[in-house]
Design a protein around this motif. Sequence first.
Motif, mmCIF file in Angstrom:
data_model
loop_
_atom_site.group_PDB
_atom_site.id
_atom_site.type_symbol
_atom_site.label_atom_id
_atom_site.label_comp_id
_atom_site.label_asym_id
_atom_site.label_seq_id
_atom_site.Cartn_x
_atom_site.Cartn_y
_atom_site.Cartn_z
ATOM 1 N N THR A 100 0.820 -1.216 0.000
ATOM 2 C CA THR A 100 0.000 0.000 0.000
ATOM 3 C C THR A 100 0.851 1.261 0.000
ATOM 4 O O THR A 100 0.370 2.337 -0.316
ATOM 5 C CB THR A 100 -0.929 0.014 1.226
ATOM 6 O OG1 THR A 100 -0.128 -0.092 2.418
ATOM 7 C CG2 THR A 100 -1.910 -1.156 1.163
ATOM 8 N N PRO A 143 1.707 1.887 -4.562
ATOM 9 C CA PRO A 143 0.627 1.290 -5.371
ATOM 10 C C PRO A 143 1.149 0.699 -6.667
ATOM 11 O O PRO A 143 2.054 1.234 -7.304
ATOM 12 C CB PRO A 143 -0.300 2.482 -5.637
ATOM 13 C CG PRO A 143 -0.048 3.408 -4.492
ATOM 14 C CD PRO A 143 1.412 3.265 -4.180
ATOM 15 N N SER A 152 -8.327 -3.151 -1.063
ATOM 16 C CA SER A 152 -7.430 -2.280 -0.326
ATOM 17 C C SER A 152 -6.789 -3.046 0.805
ATOM 18 O O SER A 152 -7.425 -3.859 1.468
ATOM 19 C CB SER A 152 -8.213 -1.086 0.251
ATOM 20 O OG SER A 152 -9.247 -1.540 1.088
#
Length: 321
Positions: free
Chosen positions: A13, A16, A45
């Motif tokens: 995260t 990306p 996510s």
Amino acid sequence: MSYATPPGWYPDTGAPGTERWWDGTAWTAHIRPPAAEHAASPQPSAPEAFGPPSLPLPHQHGPRDEAGDGSRTKVLAITLSGLLVLGAAVTGAVLLGRDEDGTPAAPAATTSSESSAATPAATASPTAEPATDEDPAVLVDQLNGISLPVPDGWEKPENTSEDVPTIRTEQSYDCPGAASFCYHGTVTTHTARGAESDPEALAKADIVTAADRAFEEDGLGRRTHGGIKAHRVIEERELTVAGRTGYLVRWKVTTGEGPGGYVQSLAFPSSVGTETPVTVRFAFDADVAGLPLSLMDTITRGIRPLGDSATNGGVGASIGP
């Protein structure tokens, strides 16, 4: 509450569009682009600090809202609401799908556009399986993204003192300089440490460690060959390994006990993630029948990046001493 997350590649995260390797205990420096089969569909996510998808980070606790209730309560409430809505929709569909006399209605004709829209989901290609270490003729180093051929008469031990991917000759013998077991030939793979990334500099520095581990003293401080008395450089050169430019250094060492031997350090960039350098260390006893120095070259030529068509199917099956 803690969770045991298995080793593997998970979405990063913090960067990306990349995946990072979790070794089961901590995040490593290895990253790579997402696998092709995942690139076409949106990724879920991930939690903060490179958390794996749909799995909470080990030893992490969920944040609490202002009212003091855990976020788990909110998730449960949302999930229950969704189930109620889904149940109502299914009930309505069943009722609408029957004629006035209660018999099931004939299925409605599907338009060509609807059929074409549903086709991709039904014909999606299966996910490619990663290379495994089940083939006795291949040693797979998943973290560094390479495989090595296992010569005839060699083995892949499950446990070693260094706890790194290893192949070695099957038969052990009593070490000449200390009460311990030795092996005539050993090859190990390692992730290079430190800021140095130049293959030549890495190989020249690593050969000292390779010689010490093989012929100076073992991990328990035993001088299994009576220590190294002298060494001679017999080869240094640039070469291509697993499709990457690397560097090789080879020494002949003289020991206090026994015939001495040969050590080699091979350094090259990994084919995965940030291309963190890989080092492969070789240690062969000298004057051993069936263990020619040319076998070092044969194993070196057989190193492959994972995913290469030659990685699977018995790469080392035909490699003899």
